[in-house]
Design a protein around this motif. Structure first.
Motif, PDB file in Angstrom:
ATOM      1  N   HIS A  76      17.042  52.233  49.750  1.00 26.78           N
ATOM      2  CA  HIS A  76      17.824  53.371  50.223  1.00 26.78           C
ATOM      3  C   HIS A  76      18.830  52.973  51.290  1.00 26.78           C
ATOM      4  CE1 HIS A  76      14.581  53.082  53.195  1.00 26.78           C
ATOM      5  NE2 HIS A  76      15.391  53.699  54.019  1.00 26.78           N
ATOM      6  N   ARG A  77      18.704  51.734  51.765  1.00 22.30           N
ATOM      7  CA  ARG A  77      19.677  51.276  52.762  1.00 22.30           C
ATOM      8  C   ARG A  77      20.860  50.562  52.108  1.00 22.30           C
ATOM      9  NH1 ARG A  77      17.404  51.025  57.833  1.00 22.30           N
ATOM     10  NH2 ARG A  77      19.566  50.799  58.495  1.00 22.30           N
ATOM     11  N   PHE A  78      20.896  50.629  50.809  1.00 21.02           N
ATOM     12  CA  PHE A  78      21.986  49.907  50.129  1.00 21.02           C
ATOM     13  C   PHE A  78      23.346  50.575  50.364  1.00 21.02           C
ATOM     14  CE2 PHE A  78      24.689  49.345  46.338  1.00 21.02           C
ATOM     15  CZ  PHE A  78      24.902  47.981  46.453  1.00 21.02           C
ATOM     16  N   GLY A  79      23.333  51.860  50.479  1.00 18.20           N
ATOM     17  CA  GLY A  79      24.592  52.592  50.658  1.00 18.20           C
ATOM     18  C   GLY A  79      25.390  52.097  51.842  1.00 18.20           C
ATOM     19  N   PRO A  80      24.798  52.064  53.031  1.00 21.30           N
ATOM     20  CA  PRO A  80      25.553  51.543  54.174  1.00 21.30           C
ATOM     21  C   PRO A  80      26.021  50.102  53.980  1.00 21.30           C
ATOM     22  CG  PRO A  80      23.597  52.707  54.909  1.00 21.30           C
ATOM     23  CD  PRO A  80      23.499  52.630  53.440  1.00 21.30           C
ATOM     24  N   ALA A  81      25.164  49.290  53.308  1.00 20.29           N
ATOM     25  CA  ALA A  81      25.564  47.897  53.083  1.00 20.29           C
ATOM     26  C   ALA A  81      26.789  47.828  52.173  1.00 20.29           C
ATOM     27  CB  ALA A  81      24.403  47.122  52.461  1.00 20.29           C
ATOM     28  N   ALA A  82      26.786  48.657  51.135  1.00 22.30           N
ATOM     29  CA  ALA A  82      27.947  48.673  50.229  1.00 22.30           C
ATOM     30  C   ALA A  82      29.194  49.167  50.965  1.00 22.30           C
ATOM     31  CB  ALA A  82      27.653  49.577  49.031  1.00 22.30           C
ATOM     32  N   ASP A  83      29.002  50.159  51.825  1.00 22.66           N
ATOM     33  CA  ASP A  83      30.150  50.655  52.600  1.00 22.66           C
ATOM     34  C   ASP A  83      30.694  49.553  53.504  1.00 22.66           C
ATOM     35  OD1 ASP A  83      29.847  53.048  51.410  1.00 22.66           O
ATOM     36  OD2 ASP A  83      28.738  53.964  53.072  1.00 22.66           O
ATOM     37  N   TYR A  84      29.783  48.809  54.092  1.00 22.60           N
ATOM     38  CA  TYR A  84      30.220  47.719  54.982  1.00 22.60           C
ATOM     39  C   TYR A  84      31.031  46.686  54.194  1.00 22.60           C
ATOM     40  CZ  TYR A  84      29.939  43.393  57.639  1.00 22.60           C
ATOM     41  OH  TYR A  84      30.261  42.226  58.274  1.00 22.60           O
ATOM     42  N   LEU A  85      30.538  46.342  53.042  1.00 23.54           N
ATOM     43  CA  LEU A  85      31.265  45.352  52.231  1.00 23.54           C
ATOM     44  C   LEU A  85      32.615  45.908  51.776  1.00 23.54           C
ATOM     45  CD1 LEU A  85      28.316  44.007  50.078  1.00 23.54           C
ATOM     46  CD2 LEU A  85      29.650  42.688  51.720  1.00 23.54           C
ATOM     47  N   GLY A  86      32.645  47.168  51.471  1.00 26.01           N
ATOM     48  CA  GLY A  86      33.897  47.762  51.023  1.00 26.01           C
ATOM     49  C   GLY A  86      34.945  47.812  52.100  1.00 26.01           C
ATOM     50  N   GLN A  87      34.517  47.847  53.346  1.00 22.39           N
ATOM     51  CA  GLN A  87      35.482  47.946  54.439  1.00 22.39           C
ATOM     52  C   GLN A  87      35.998  46.590  54.900  1.00 22.39           C
ATOM     53  OE1 GLN A  87      33.242  50.110  57.304  1.00 22.39           O
ATOM     54  NE2 GLN A  87      33.393  52.044  56.188  1.00 22.39           N
ATOM     55  N   LEU A  88      35.424  45.506  54.394  1.00 24.25           N
ATOM     56  CA  LEU A  88      35.887  44.178  54.819  1.00 24.25           C
ATOM     57  C   LEU A  88      37.307  43.952  54.333  1.00 24.25           C
ATOM     58  CD1 LEU A  88      32.712  41.983  54.118  1.00 24.25           C
ATOM     59  CD2 LEU A  88      33.598  42.723  56.333  1.00 24.25           C
ATOM     60  N   SER A  89      38.041  43.214  55.079  1.00 23.82           N
ATOM     61  CA  SER A  89      39.423  42.904  54.679  1.00 23.82           C
ATOM     62  C   SER A  89      39.687  41.412  54.869  1.00 23.82           C
ATOM     63  CB  SER A  89      40.401  43.728  55.523  1.00 23.82           C
ATOM     64  OG  SER A  89      40.229  43.413  56.885  1.00 23.82           O
ATOM     65  N   LEU A  90      40.757  40.979  54.224  1.00 21.52           N
ATOM     66  CA  LEU A  90      41.105  39.566  54.273  1.00 21.52           C
ATOM     67  C   LEU A  90      41.949  39.283  55.508  1.00 21.52           C
ATOM     68  CD1 LEU A  90      42.085  39.167  50.540  1.00 21.52           C
ATOM     69  CD2 LEU A  90      40.083  38.172  51.637  1.00 21.52           C
ATOM     70  N   GLN A  91      41.684  38.158  56.109  1.00 20.81           N
ATOM     71  CA  GLN A  91      42.534  37.768  57.243  1.00 20.81           C
ATOM     72  C   GLN A  91      42.366  36.282  57.522  1.00 20.81           C
ATOM     73  OE1 GLN A  91      41.268  40.014  60.645  1.00 20.81           O
ATOM     74  NE2 GLN A  91      39.142  39.407  60.497  1.00 20.81           N
ATOM     75  N   GLY A  92      43.446  35.650  57.883  1.00 20.20           N
ATOM     76  CA  GLY A  92      43.422  34.288  58.394  1.00 20.20           C
ATOM     77  C   GLY A  92      43.074  33.232  57.362  1.00 20.20           C
ATOM     78  N   SER A  93      42.931  32.027  57.882  1.00 18.43           N
ATOM     79  CA  SER A  93      42.579  30.893  57.038  1.00 18.43           C
ATOM     80  C   SER A  93      41.125  30.505  57.292  1.00 18.43           C
ATOM     81  CB  SER A  93      43.507  29.711  57.350  1.00 18.43           C
ATOM     82  OG  SER A  93      43.404  29.381  58.717  1.00 18.43           O
ATOM     83  N   THR A  94      40.663  29.595  56.510  1.00 14.95           N
ATOM     84  CA  THR A  94      39.265  29.185  56.618  1.00 14.95           C
ATOM     85  C   THR A  94      39.157  27.942  57.501  1.00 14.95           C
ATOM     86  OG1 THR A  94      39.207  29.818  54.315  1.00 14.95           O
ATOM     87  CG2 THR A  94      37.189  28.910  55.234  1.00 14.95           C
TER      88      THR A  94
END
Lengths: 292, 648
Positions: free
Chosen positions: A142-160
Motif C-alpha cells: 500500500h506504500r507503492f503509491g507514494p513511491a511511484a509519485d516520487y519516481l514520477g516527479q524526478l527530473s533529469l539534470q546535469g552530467s554523471t
C-alpha cells in the motif's frame, strides 16, 4: 491526470516475484530472505551445548529432563539486508526515441513494488553529478503509491560523476547490501573504478545497463554535428556504414567491460534496450534477480 | 505526343517547382545535421574529418537523378501524356436519354431505364475531359436537363435523376431537337448519343438518322399487354346505365390470353377473357348500372414486365336529376312532355300550392302567377295579363309563327313553319329579352336571361303549346327540351369519361361547334390550349391527371392515368455507331501513356530506395512519419536479431 508509471495489470504479475541476492550480509531481522547465520529468528535451526552466558530462555528444558544435559536451541536469523537502488538522472538518459529515463523509472517502480510486496525495504537514490536524497520504500504494497509519485516527479539534470557518487554513497551508507544501479553508465570519466570501489566495500552489485537504439547503433549517415547531452561538447564527423561498425564495436566493448566488473565482484549484469517491452525485460533478462 | 491535362508551360512550371523543392530538400537532407547524443566517447572511434569546403555538395547524385526521373514520370502521368496527334479542340455532344414510359419496363436486372443509365454513365466516363455534354430527356417532348458543360458531375447527376415519363418516345423529334441544339449552341458539334430502348411512337419509315448518331441500346424487349382506353358514357335512354368500352392491345410478339376485369368502388363490375394475337387490339363492352359516384377500374391479369398500363381508373360522377315543379290546374297537359325526359323528376302542384315549388330547379307556371315567385328558373305559360313578367302588347288570334330564333339555344333545331296558333299573347320584349318565336304581330315566346337582380332564367310563352295545334308537332317536345337544357345546361350535358394516356389527345366535336363555348381545363383549373379543326378538338396534356373538356352541350372527362406506349420498334440502320466508346476522333487516334509512366515512376522510386534509401534510416528530422511510412523494417529486423546480454 498523469499516466501511471506502471499499470495495475502489470503490478499483479509482479506479485509472485522476490528480490534475491547472492551474498550474505550482517543485518537486522526482517524480510523473507533466509540467512546462513544462526540467531534470534523464528525458525528452528539446530541444537548446541550450553555455554555460560547463553540465554536461558533458549535452553531446551525437555531435553534436559530426559538427558540431564543442557542444550541450547539455535534459530535461523532473518536479516534485513539493505536493498538500495541507484537511479541515473543525468542528461544522457534523455536521448533516444523512447526515453531511457522513463524506462529506468518504470523499472525502478517495478522493483520497488516487488520489494514492498515482500516487506523488504528498498531505498531509491537518484544521482547525476552527486548522490541525491534517498527515498525509503517500505511498509507493504500500500506504500507503492507514494513511491511511484516520487519516481514520477524526478527530473533529469546535469552530467554523471560516478566517482563523486560512489564516494558519497560509501560515506553515507556503511552497512553492506544489494546495490542495484539502473543507468546507461555513460559519463565523461570511466565508471569502472567507482563501481569497483562500491564492490570492494562489500556491496553486491546488480548493474542494469539501459541503452537506446541510437546509443547502440546510430541510424544517421553523412555529415553529423554531434552534441554531448551532458557536457554540451561538439564533434563534427562524417558517418557511414564503416564508421557505424566501428562505433558498434566500441559500444560492445563498453558493455562487456561493465559485465566483467559486475561478475568479477560477485555481482550481476543485465543489459537491455529501451525498445524491449518492460514486461519482457522483467521476466527475461532480469529473471535471475528474482531467483527464477 | 501531347499533354491532355496540362499545357507545356504548366507542366514545366510544375516540374521546375517540384524538382527545385526536391533538390533543396535533398541538399538539406544530405547536409550536415545536428544530433544530440548520450556520449561522444564511442564516436571518436568512428570519426572522419569533415571537408567543410564541400559541405553543400551533392553526394549520392545517382539517387537524386533517380528521384528526379521518377518525378518526371509521375508528373507526365498526372498531365496525361499521350502518344499521337492532339485533338485541336473539344467537342460538344448531346446525350439523348430515353425517358419514355416504356423505359419503366422491368427486365432481368432493374428496369430498361437502369440499363440506359449504366450505358450513358459508361459513355460519359469514356469522354475526353475537354468535351462538353448536354443531357436531353426525350419522351413525347425533348427537354434539356443540363446545358453544354464539361462538368461531368452535373451530367452524371442528370442521368441518375432521370425517370420514366408517361409518354412515348418521339425519336425523330428528339433527334431533330438534338441536331438543332448542336447547330445553335455547340462550339464544335460532336455526337448525338441515344441511350434508350428504341421503342418509338412516330413512324420511322423514310427517316434517315444523322451520321453523328450513336446508339447505346438496352438489352431486352419484354412482352407487354396493356390497356389502351377505358371509356364510359351514359346510356341515352337510361341515365343510370353506364356503357363501358375497354380497349386492350398486345404489344408483344406472342399471342396472349388475359383476364380483363372491371371494378366499381371495389366491387366487381364485369370480367372477360380475351385472347390477343401479336400486335392485335381488342375491345370489350360492358354495362353497369349506378347513379352513385365512384371509381371505375379496369385491370388486366396476369401482369407483365410493364405494369403501368395494366390498370386504368376513371372517376364516375353522381347522377343528379333535374327537379321540375309544375303549377297547373291541368297537369295532364304537360305530363307527357316531362315524362319523356328520363333526367327530369317532375312534381305537379295545383295553383293553390305553388308555394311548395320553392326547392325545384325549374318551375313551370301554367296560367298562374303566384306571389311570391319561386326561386328557380321560371317557365311562364300564358301568364295572367295583369301579372305577366313581359308587357303584353296584344292578343293575337289565328296567328302564324313566322320565325324561330334558331341561333339561340332555345330555338336550336326548330324549323317548323306555318304553325297557326288559335290564340296567343304578343309580348313586348324588354331590354335583354330574346324573341324565340315571332308572329306578324310580335314575339309570342320570349327568353329572359339571368340578371344580377334575378339570377334565374325565364321563358315566357304567349300560348299554351298543348292547347294549340302545336301539340301535334314535333316542335313541342324539342322546344321543351331546349327550354330545360337552356335553363339547366349543366344537368343536361352529355358526359363521356375516358381513361387515356398523356400526350396529344383528339376529341371529335360537331363541325359547327362554337369555339367560344369550348373549354379545356386541367385538374387544377388551369386552362389548356387547344385547337379545333375539321371537326376535331386537339390538345396536349404532358402530365398524368384529369382534364375536363366542355364543348357545347357535351362534356368529356379524360382521366390521363394510362401511359402512352409506343407500338413501333425502331431498327437502327447498319451504319450507325453503337456502344459506349470515346467519340472524339482526334483523341481516339492518340494512345495513353500515363499508366506506363506511373508504373515507371514507381519502379524508379523503388530502385532508388533499394539502392540508397535502405541505407538511410527513417529517424531523421521528423522521426515519426518517415518511420511509419517505411514501416521501420530495418529497426524491427534489428530488434529481432539482437541477442540480450545479461550476466548470470
Amino acid at each position: 491526470m498523469a499516466q501511471p508509471l506502471v499499470d495495475r495489470a502489470f503490478l499483479e504479475k509482479l506479485e509472485r516475484l522476490t528480490i534475491h541476492w547472492q551474498k550474505s550480509f550482517h543485518g537486522l531481522v526482517g524480510g523473507v530472505n533466509t540467512s546462513r547465520f544462526a540467531g534470534g529468528g523464528q525458525e528452528f535451526l539446530d541444537h548446541r551445548h550450553f555455554h555460560h552466558g547463553d540465554d536461558l530462555r533458549a535452553v531446551n528444558w525437555r531435553a534436559y529432563l530426559r538427558l540431564e544435559k543442557l542444550f541450547l536451541k539455535m534459530f535461523q536469523i532473518e536479516p534485513r539486508v539493505p536493498v538500495r537502488m541507484l537511479l541515473d538522472c543525468s542528461q544522457s538518459m534523455s536521448t533516444g526515441v523512447s526515453s531511457k529515463f522513463d524506462y529506468a523509472r518504470k523499472l525502478a517502480a517495478a522493483m520497488a513494488y516487488v520489494g514492498l510486496v515482500r516487506l523488504d525495504t528498498i531505498s531509491i537514490h537518484p544521482f547525476s553529478e552527486t548522490l541525491g536524497d534517498r527515498y525509503l520504500c517500505s511498509g507493504g504494497r500500500h506504500r507503492f503509491g507514494p513511491a511511484a509519485d516520487y519516481l514520477g516527479q524526478l527530473s533529469l539534470q546535469g552530467s554523471t560523476d560516478y566517482f563523486q557518487v560512489a564516494r558519497q554513497f560509501i560515506g553515507r551508507y556503511t552497512q553492506r547490501g544489494l546495490l542495484i544501479v539502473i543507468s546507461d553508465f555513460l559519463s565523461e570519466a570511466d565508471c569502472d573504478k567507482p563501481l569497483q570501489y562500491l564492490a570492494d566495500f562489500g556491496h553486491e552489485l546488480l548493474l542494469i545497463h539501459l541503452w537506446a537504439e541510437e546509443d547502440q547503433s546510430p541510424p544517421w549517415e553523412g555529415e553529423l554535428e554531434l552534441v554531448d547531452a551532458e557536457t554540451g561538447a561538439r564533434l563534427e564527423l562524417e558517418f557511414d556504414a564503416e564508421a557505424r561498425e566501428r562505433y558498434r564495436e566500441r559500444f560492445e566493448a563498453f558493455s562487456r567491460a561493465l559485465q566483467r566488473t559486475a561478475l568479477r565482484n560477485g555481482g550481476r549484469y543485465t543489459g537491455c534496450a529501451t525498445s524491449m517491452p518492460l514486461e519482457e525485460v522483467i521476466f527475461g533478462p532480469l529473471a535471475p534477480v528474482w531467483g527464477m | 505526343m501531347f499533354l491532355v491535362n496540362l499545357s507545356l508551360g504548366e507542366f514545366l512550371a510544375l516540374f521546375g517547382a517540384v524538382s527545385g523543392a526536391m533538390v533543396a530538400l535533398y541538399l538539406l537532407d544530405r547536409s550536415r545535421r545536428r544530433q544530440v547524443v548520450a556520449t561522444l566517447r564511442f564516436w571518436t572511434a568512428a570519426e572522419h574529418p569533415v571537408e567543410s569546403r564541400r559541405r553543400r555538395r551533392i553526394r549520392q547524385w545517382p539517387s537524386l537523378l533517380l528521384q528526379i526521373l521518377a518525378l518526371v514520370c509521375l508528373l507526365l502521368a498526372v498531365a496525361q501524356l499521350r502518344w499521337g496527334s492532339p485533338d485541336t479542340s473539344s467537342r460538344d455532344h448531346v446525350l439523348v436519354l430515353d425517358t419514355s414510359s416504356w423505359m419503366a419496363a422491368r427486365v432481368a436486372q432493374g428496369t430498361l431505364l437502369d440499363q440506359a443509365r449504366t450505358g450513358a454513365l459508361a459513355w460519359l466516363r469514356s469522354l475526353p475531359s475537354g468535351d462538353r455534354v448536354l443531357v436531353l430527356y426525350a419522351d413525347a417532348l425533348a427537354t434539356p436537363a443540363t446545358a453544354f458543360a464539361d462538368d461531368r458531375k452535373a451530367a452524371r447527376e442528370a442521368v441518375i435523376r432521370a425517370h420514366a415519363g408517361p409518354s412515348a418516345l418521339r425519336l425523330r423529334d428528339a433527334v431533330e431537337a438534338a441536331q438543332r441544339i448542336l447547330k445553335l449552341h455547340a462550339r464544335r458539334p460532336g455526337e448525338i448519343v441515344l441511350a434508350g430502348a428504341s421503342r418509338i411512337s412516330d413512324d420511322p419509315e423514310g427517316w434517315a438518322p444523322p451520321a453523328n448518331l450513336r446508339l447505346l441500346a438496352v438489352r431486352g424487349d419484354p412482352d407487354n399487354v396493356g390497356l389502351r382506353r377505358l371509356a364510359l358514357r351514359r346510356s341515352p335512354v337510361e341515365p343510370d346505365l353506364w356503357q363501358i368500352f375497354v380497349s386492350v392491345r398486345n404489344y408483344g410478339s406472342q399471342p396472349r390470353t388475359i383476364d380483363l376485369g372491371l371494378q366499381f368502388g371495389g366491387a366487381p363490375a364485369g370480367a372477360r377473357r380475351l385472347r390477343l394475337a401479336p400486335g392485335a387490339e381488342q375491345e370489350g363492352a360492358f354495362e353497369y348500372r349506378t347513379r352513385a359516384a365512384g371509381w371505375m377500374e379496369a385491370r388486366i391479369r396476369p401482369g407483365d414486365a410493364f405494369t403501368a398500363d395494366d390498370r386504368a381508373v376513371v372517376e364516375v360522377p353522381e347522377r343528379k336529376p333535374v327537379t321540375v315543379a309544375v303549377c297547373s290546374a291541368e297537369p295532364e297537359l304537360l305530363r307527357p312532355l316531362l315524362a319523356a325526359n328520363p333526367l327530369i323528376e317532375a312534381t305537379f302542384l295545383p295553383p293553390a300550392r305553388c308555394a311548395e315549388a320553392g326547392a325545384a330547379a325549374i318551375v313551370i307556371l301554367d296560367r298562374v302567377a303566384p306571389q311570391p315567385l319561386p326561386q328557380g328558373h321560371l317557365v311562364w305559360i300564358e301568364p295572367p295579363s295583369d301579372r305577366s313578367p313581359a308587357r303584353v302588347r296584344a292578343r293575337a288570334a289565328d296567328a302564324r309563327i313566322e320565325r324561330w330564333r334558331t341561333g339561340h339555344a332555345l330555338g336550336a333545331g326548330l324549323r317548323a313553319q306555318d304553325l297557326r296558333l288559335e290564340s296567343a299573347m304578343v309580348f313586348e320584349a324588354a331590354a335583354g329579352d330574346v324573341a324565340i318565336a315571332e308572329t306578324a304581330q310580335g314575339a309570342v315566346i320570349l327568353a329572359r336571361p339571368a340578371t344580377s337582380s334575378r339570377p334565374a332564367r325565364q321563358v315566357i310563352f304567349g300560348f299554351h303549346p298543348m292547347r294549340t295545334a302545336l301539340r301535334y308537332e314535333l316542335t313541342t317536345p324539342l322546344l321543351f327540351a331546349n327550354v330545360m337544357r337552356w335553363a339547366m345546361a349543366e344537368s343536361f350535358r352529355r358526359y363521356e369519361l375516358q381513361a387515356a394516356g398523356v400526350g396529344a389527345i383528339t376529341v371529335p366535336v360537331e363541325p359547327d361547334l362554337d369555339t367560344a363555348s369550348v373549354r379545356v381545363q386541367a385538374e387544377d383549373g388551369r386552362e389548356l390550349p387547344f385547337t379545333v379543326q375539321e371537326g376535331q378538338l386537339r390538345f396536349y396534356a404532358g402530365a398524368p391527371g384529369r382534364v375536363q373538356v366542355t364543348a357545347g352541350d357535351r362534356a368529356y372527362a379524360y382521366s390521363l392515368t394510362l401511359p402512352e406506349v409506343a407500338g413501333t420498334r425502331w431498327e437502327p440502320p447498319d451504319g450507325i455507331r453503337k456502344g459506349a466508346r470515346a467519340a472524339s476522333t482526334g483523341v481516339a487516334s492518340a494512345s495513353d501513356l500515363w499508366q506506363a509512366l506511373a508504373v515507371l515512376g514507381g519502379l524508379l522510386l523503388l530502385i532508388e530506395w533499394f539502392l540508397f534509401g535502405r541505407a538511410r534510416d527513417g529517424v531523421r528530422r521528423v522521426p515519426a512519419l518517415p518511420r511509419l511510412l517505411r514501416l521501420d523494417l530495418r529497426g524491427r529486423f534489428r530488434r529481432m536479431q539482437r541477442p540480450v546480454r545479461r550476466a548470470s
